[in-house]
Design a protein around this motif. Structure first.
Motif, PDB file in Angstrom:
ATOM      1  N   PRO A   1      10.903 -31.264 -13.553  1.00  0.00           N
ATOM      2  CA  PRO A   1       9.983 -29.981 -13.619  1.00  0.00           C
ATOM      3  C   PRO A   1       8.752 -30.302 -14.156  1.00  0.00           C
ATOM      4  O   PRO A   1       7.555 -29.991 -14.031  1.00  0.00           O
ATOM      5  CB  PRO A   1      10.929 -28.963 -13.898  1.00  0.00           C
ATOM      6  CG  PRO A   1      11.967 -29.705 -14.677  1.00  0.00           C
ATOM      7  CD  PRO A   1      12.270 -30.738 -14.102  1.00  0.00           C
TER       8      PRO A   1
ATOM      9  N   ILE B   1       8.806 -24.834 -10.481  1.00  0.00           N
ATOM     10  CA  ILE B   1       9.453 -23.524 -10.573  1.00  0.00           C
ATOM     11  C   ILE B   1      11.011 -23.533  -9.797  1.00  0.00           C
ATOM     12  O   ILE B   1      12.077 -23.101 -10.365  1.00  0.00           O
ATOM     13  CB  ILE B   1       8.865 -21.982  -9.980  1.00  0.00           C
ATOM     14  CG1 ILE B   1       7.700 -21.846 -10.948  1.00  0.00           C
ATOM     15  CG2 ILE B   1       9.736 -20.839  -9.924  1.00  0.00           C
ATOM     16  CD1 ILE B   1       6.752 -20.923 -10.452  1.00  0.00           C
ATOM     17  N   GLU B   2      10.997 -24.163  -8.705  1.00  0.00           N
ATOM     18  CA  GLU B   2      12.286 -24.477  -7.748  1.00  0.00           C
ATOM     19  C   GLU B   2      13.178 -25.214  -8.657  1.00  0.00           C
ATOM     20  O   GLU B   2      14.331 -25.127  -8.928  1.00  0.00           O
ATOM     21  CB  GLU B   2      11.781 -25.101  -6.695  1.00  0.00           C
ATOM     22  CG  GLU B   2      11.368 -24.188  -5.663  1.00  0.00           C
ATOM     23  CD  GLU B   2      10.919 -25.120  -4.431  1.00  0.00           C
ATOM     24  OE1 GLU B   2      11.408 -26.206  -4.404  1.00  0.00           O
ATOM     25  OE2 GLU B   2      10.315 -24.454  -3.292  1.00  0.00           O
ATOM     26  N   LEU B   3      12.511 -26.281  -9.434  1.00  0.00           N
ATOM     27  CA  LEU B   3      13.477 -27.290 -10.341  1.00  0.00           C
ATOM     28  C   LEU B   3      14.005 -26.569 -11.575  1.00  0.00           C
ATOM     29  O   LEU B   3      15.069 -26.774 -12.157  1.00  0.00           O
ATOM     30  CB  LEU B   3      12.720 -28.570 -10.525  1.00  0.00           C
ATOM     31  CG  LEU B   3      12.484 -29.325  -9.176  1.00  0.00           C
ATOM     32  CD1 LEU B   3      11.629 -30.539  -9.553  1.00  0.00           C
ATOM     33  CD2 LEU B   3      13.718 -30.035  -8.707  1.00  0.00           C
TER      34      LEU B   3
ATOM     35  N   ASP C   1      11.746 -35.745  -9.602  1.00  0.00           N
ATOM     36  CA  ASP C   1      12.468 -34.601  -9.541  1.00  0.00           C
ATOM     37  C   ASP C   1      12.351 -33.720 -10.786  1.00  0.00           C
ATOM     38  O   ASP C   1      12.943 -32.671 -11.185  1.00  0.00           O
ATOM     39  CB  ASP C   1      13.855 -34.702  -9.149  1.00  0.00           C
ATOM     40  CG  ASP C   1      13.745 -35.191  -7.584  1.00  0.00           C
ATOM     41  OD1 ASP C   1      12.876 -34.811  -6.771  1.00  0.00           O
ATOM     42  OD2 ASP C   1      14.856 -36.070  -7.269  1.00  0.00           O
TER      43      ASP C   1
ATOM     44  N   TYR D   1       5.433 -20.646 -14.296  1.00  0.00           N
ATOM     45  CA  TYR D   1       5.144 -19.183 -13.976  1.00  0.00           C
ATOM     46  C   TYR D   1       3.682 -18.944 -14.174  1.00  0.00           C
ATOM     47  O   TYR D   1       2.980 -18.245 -13.645  1.00  0.00           O
ATOM     48  CB  TYR D   1       5.857 -18.169 -14.378  1.00  0.00           C
ATOM     49  CG  TYR D   1       7.593 -18.047 -13.656  1.00  0.00           C
ATOM     50  CD1 TYR D   1       7.441 -17.380 -12.164  1.00  0.00           C
ATOM     51  CD2 TYR D   1       8.462 -18.714 -13.879  1.00  0.00           C
ATOM     52  CE1 TYR D   1       8.607 -17.132 -11.735  1.00  0.00           C
ATOM     53  CE2 TYR D   1       9.794 -18.631 -13.475  1.00  0.00           C
ATOM     54  CZ  TYR D   1       9.680 -17.975 -12.034  1.00  0.00           C
ATOM     55  OH  TYR D   1      10.959 -17.970 -11.403  1.00  0.00           O
TER      56      TYR D   1
ATOM     57  N   PRO E   1      14.004 -22.818 -12.488  1.00  0.00           N
ATOM     58  CA  PRO E   1      13.481 -21.205 -12.529  1.00  0.00           C
ATOM     59  C   PRO E   1      13.215 -20.504 -13.499  1.00  0.00           C
ATOM     60  O   PRO E   1      12.542 -19.363 -13.417  1.00  0.00           O
ATOM     61  CB  PRO E   1      14.702 -20.825 -11.827  1.00  0.00           C
ATOM     62  CG  PRO E   1      15.496 -21.939 -11.347  1.00  0.00           C
ATOM     63  CD  PRO E   1      15.372 -23.300 -12.086  1.00  0.00           C
TER      64      PRO E   1
ATOM     65  N   ARG F   1       4.945 -24.470  -7.802  1.00  0.00           N
ATOM     66  CA  ARG F   1       5.997 -23.742  -7.160  1.00  0.00           C
ATOM     67  C   ARG F   1       7.326 -24.715  -7.122  1.00  0.00           C
ATOM     68  O   ARG F   1       8.460 -24.390  -7.220  1.00  0.00           O
ATOM     69  CB  ARG F   1       5.760 -23.439  -5.689  1.00  0.00           C
ATOM     70  CG  ARG F   1       4.685 -22.220  -5.566  1.00  0.00           C
ATOM     71  CD  ARG F   1       4.516 -21.931  -4.324  1.00  0.00           C
ATOM     72  NE  ARG F   1       3.635 -20.569  -4.180  1.00  0.00           N
ATOM     73  CZ  ARG F   1       3.876 -19.300  -4.496  1.00  0.00           C
ATOM     74  NH1 ARG F   1       5.092 -19.160  -4.974  1.00  0.00           N
ATOM     75  NH2 ARG F   1       2.748 -18.567  -4.414  1.00  0.00           N
ATOM     76  N   ARG F   2       7.026 -26.075  -6.853  1.00  0.00           N
ATOM     77  CA  ARG F   2       8.143 -27.343  -6.997  1.00  0.00           C
ATOM     78  C   ARG F   2       8.708 -26.959  -8.537  1.00  0.00           C
ATOM     79  O   ARG F   2       9.940 -27.077  -8.460  1.00  0.00           O
ATOM     80  CB  ARG F   2       7.711 -28.605  -6.616  1.00  0.00           C
ATOM     81  CG  ARG F   2       8.767 -29.731  -6.723  1.00  0.00           C
ATOM     82  CD  ARG F   2      10.013 -29.276  -5.839  1.00  0.00           C
ATOM     83  NE  ARG F   2      10.947 -30.268  -5.680  1.00  0.00           N
ATOM     84  CZ  ARG F   2      12.112 -30.057  -5.436  1.00  0.00           C
ATOM     85  NH1 ARG F   2      12.704 -28.921  -5.002  1.00  0.00           N
ATOM     86  NH2 ARG F   2      12.791 -30.852  -5.545  1.00  0.00           N
TER      87      ARG F   2
ATOM     88  N   ARG G   1       1.523 -26.027  -4.877  1.00  0.00           N
ATOM     89  CA  ARG G   1       2.700 -27.062  -4.463  1.00  0.00           C
ATOM     90  C   ARG G   1       3.480 -27.360  -5.639  1.00  0.00           C
ATOM     91  O   ARG G   1       4.593 -27.410  -5.729  1.00  0.00           O
ATOM     92  CB  ARG G   1       2.333 -27.871  -3.346  1.00  0.00           C
ATOM     93  CG  ARG G   1       3.622 -28.426  -2.950  1.00  0.00           C
ATOM     94  CD  ARG G   1       3.073 -29.453  -1.538  1.00  0.00           C
ATOM     95  NE  ARG G   1       2.306 -30.635  -1.879  1.00  0.00           N
ATOM     96  CZ  ARG G   1       0.948 -30.611  -1.572  1.00  0.00           C
ATOM     97  NH1 ARG G   1       0.374 -29.575  -0.942  1.00  0.00           N
ATOM     98  NH2 ARG G   1       0.308 -31.722  -1.618  1.00  0.00           N
TER      99      ARG G   1
END
Length: 605
Positions: free
Chosen positions: A536, A564-566, A534, A574, A568, A561-562, A558
């Motif tokens: 980033p 970035i989710e973890l 988990d 980015y 931001p 984007r993951r 994928r």
């Protein structure tokens, strides 16, 4: 004697003279076999008996023929007829970059576009072991459709038996005493000194061209060639110190290209092209103001500088300037740079605080400028600066938080500790800044700030060295340091991801066989995933492996984007996702607000 209209060289019928240079005369001609117009370059009559000139001419033809790239002039044929050596190339419609610059100021957006195309062409040449050695505006052609082509590889060299991008032949070649083959105003320091050239020689010349594109004049202009060469060796171009002459990030790119020591320049043209691409995309997303080369505002009606929005201006914001290395040993620079990055990363985890990116902040490294001007340039309300001094096992770190509005200190502290206390120092600085700026920490944020990847100081020290070499694109040393960090602490996730990222660039730029680099990068990224699925950084490294080697684009997207989710506010995630979408021509997504919703130029790095 010039060739007459209607005369022939082999199957090529001469139509008209197009121009002449030191290495040949160029004609428009008709290929009677394929029924197309081409350009024919021949050695001038005065040089036909010059064995060295003939050899250079033939070498250029062979080198260009080996390169198939949209930003390099294509060669179709080579031959000899009636004692005349000639090469046949594509016929270009347009003008040289010199002619383009002489006709009118080049808008900043167009200048960066030209520069990025030149960098791509150089990267292709360097990948084949070819160093141009005479890059200048006269050797760059702007086609009518906006494409840019690199011309005249007459001074280029690909030494037999040498690795790509290196040249042990003397850079300043001479045909007679005192005659230098090259252009003084665009030579690198090593060329001036007569030292061997490599791909970083071209990067310096590229920097001189980009400087002239942006600022409207050459970087090392003097009354005589001798004075110009002295300036190249000793002086910094004047416009680089002029505030507001160009965006800080772009000025930083130019400054790095023009470093006197080649180890301090960009280490590959591919890296340079990538950085310019990121600048282009960030500028487009932010609506960066168009500037003339002089640095004056654009002539567009009502144009105004891109600044933080009114909603952003009320938020607490900060730029962490590179900490100064005050140690007796200059090699401790890696440690001061590392401390800076760690503080940036820690502060970036605070949702209520807007933090300037590492790239933006490090553009001001080594520049003695007023922090109020720096803060205004970066669009932040506060600036943190400080210093690091190492002496044996002791460590002194200073930190000063300054208000951009009036230049007054808001907070300052000095930490005299043991080296092993470096983690606590970083935590204390980050939390003190949050308290001073009255930033409210959300539940769990304080824990996130003080988290770290290892408790082993020596492992951490090797990690900082690895990051230092990675940022300078010296992958062999970066790999060595990350491996030492892992040997000290095998559960150190950032060291594994750093190792994976280093193998990505090492193999991609030709340092080791691609398959070996791919296997090592994937192994390191997978090791990080097993330790912390988990993280980033783990997902970012997994995406980079696919970007450079796997080419499994769905997985690459994928993973980014993951990441970035973890995290931001991860500028790197980015940037890489934006690059992937741009490659897939998903331009609307790459530059849209859903991707760059947190000011891409000011994201944490």
């Amino acid at each position: 004697m010039p060739l007459a209209t209607g005369s022939r060289l082999g199957p090529y019928q001469i139509i008209a003279a197009l121009g002449a240079g030191g290495m040949g005369e160029v004609y428009r001609a008709r290929d009677t076999r394929l029924e197309r117009d081409v350009a024919v370059k021949v050695l001038p009559e005065s040089m036909l008996s010059d064995a060295q000139a003939l050899a250079r001419f033939e070498r250029e033809a062979r080198l260009v023929a080996a390169l198939s790239h949209p930003n390099i002039l294509a060669i179709h044929d080579i031959g000899m007829d009636s004692g005349i050596s000639y090469a046949v190339t594509e016929l270009l419609q347009g003008e040289t970059l010199r002619e383009r610059m002489n006709s009118a100021a080049v808008p900043l957006r167009k200048a960066v576009d030209y520069a990025r195309q030149i960098a791509r062409g150089l990267a292709a040449a360097h990948a084949r072991g070819i160093v141009h050695r005479d890059l200048k505006p006269e050797n760059v052609f702007v086609v009518a459709d906006g494409h840019v082509k690199i011309l005249d590889f007459g001074l280029a060299k690909q030494p037999a038996g040498e690795p790509a991008g290196s040249s042990e032949a003397p850079t300043v070649a001479r045909t007679m005493p005192g005659t230098i083959l090259g252009t003084v105003g665009y030579m690198s320091p090593e060329q001036v000194r007569g030292e061997p050239a490599d791909y970083r020689t071209d990067i310096f010349s590229f920097g001189a061209v980009l400087y002239e594109l942006i600022f409207g004049s050459p970087p090392f202009r003097a009354e005589t060639e001798v004075e110009s060469m002295a300036a190249i060796l000793r002086e910094d171009p004047p416009a680089l110190a002029r505030r507001g002459a160009a965006p800080a990030a772009l000025t930083g790119i130019v400054a790095r290209c023009l470093e006197k020591k080649r180890d301090e320049r960009f280490q590959s043209a591919s890296d340079l092209a990538f950085v310019l691409g990121m600048f282009e995309e960030a500028s487009a997303a932010e609506g960066t103001e168009e500037r003339e080369p002089s640095g004056a505002p654009s002539r567009r009606s009502g144009a105004a500088p891109a600044r933080a929005t009114s909603s952003d201006s009320s938020r607490a914001s900060i730029a962490v300037l590179p900490y100064r290395n005050m140690s007796a040993d200059a090699e401790n620079e890696y440690f001061s740079d590392g401390i800076t990055e760690e503080i940036i990363n820690a502060l970036s985890k605070i949702e209520a605080l807007r933090v300037a990116s590492r790239t933006s902040a490090f553009a001001f490294k080594g520049k003695d400028q007023d922090v109020r001007g720096i803060g205004a340039e970066l669009g932040v309300r506060t600036v943190l600066e400080g210093s690091v001094r190492r002496a044996g096992s002791r460590l002194r770190v200073t930190a000063e938080l300054v208000s951009v509005a009036d230049g007054y200190h808001l907070w300052s502290e000095r930490y005299d500790r043991e080296m092993q206390d470096v983690f606590e120092i970083q935590d204390e600085i980050a939390l003190a800044i949050a308290g001073t700026l009255k930033v409210r920490l959300l539940a769990g944020e304080e824990g996130a700030i003080v988290s770290r990847g290892t408790e082993d100081f020596e492992a951490y020290n090797h990690y900082l060295k690895g990051k230092y070499f990675f940022n300078r694109r010296v992958p062999r040393q970066a790999i060595s340091e990350f491996e030492k960090a892992i040997a000290r602490d095998r559960a150190y996730v950032p060291a594994h991801t750093g190792l994976a990222d280093s193998y990505c660039i090492f193999g991609f730029y030709g340092g080791i066989p691609t398959l070996d680099a791919f296997a090592n990068a994937r192994a390191a990224a997978n090791a990080a995933k097993e330790l912390d699925p988990d993280s980033p950084e783990t997902h970012l490294s997994q995406g980079l492996v696919e970007h450079y080697y796997g080419w499994y684009f769905e997985k690459e997207e994928r993973e980014f984007r993951r990441a970035i989710e973890l995290a931001p506010r991860s500028g790197a995630a980015y940037s890489w996702l934006g690059l992937l979408l741009a490659f897939q021509e998903r331009t609307g997504e790459a530059l849209g607000p859903s991707l760059f919703r947190k000011e891409p130029g000011r994201l944490s790095s």
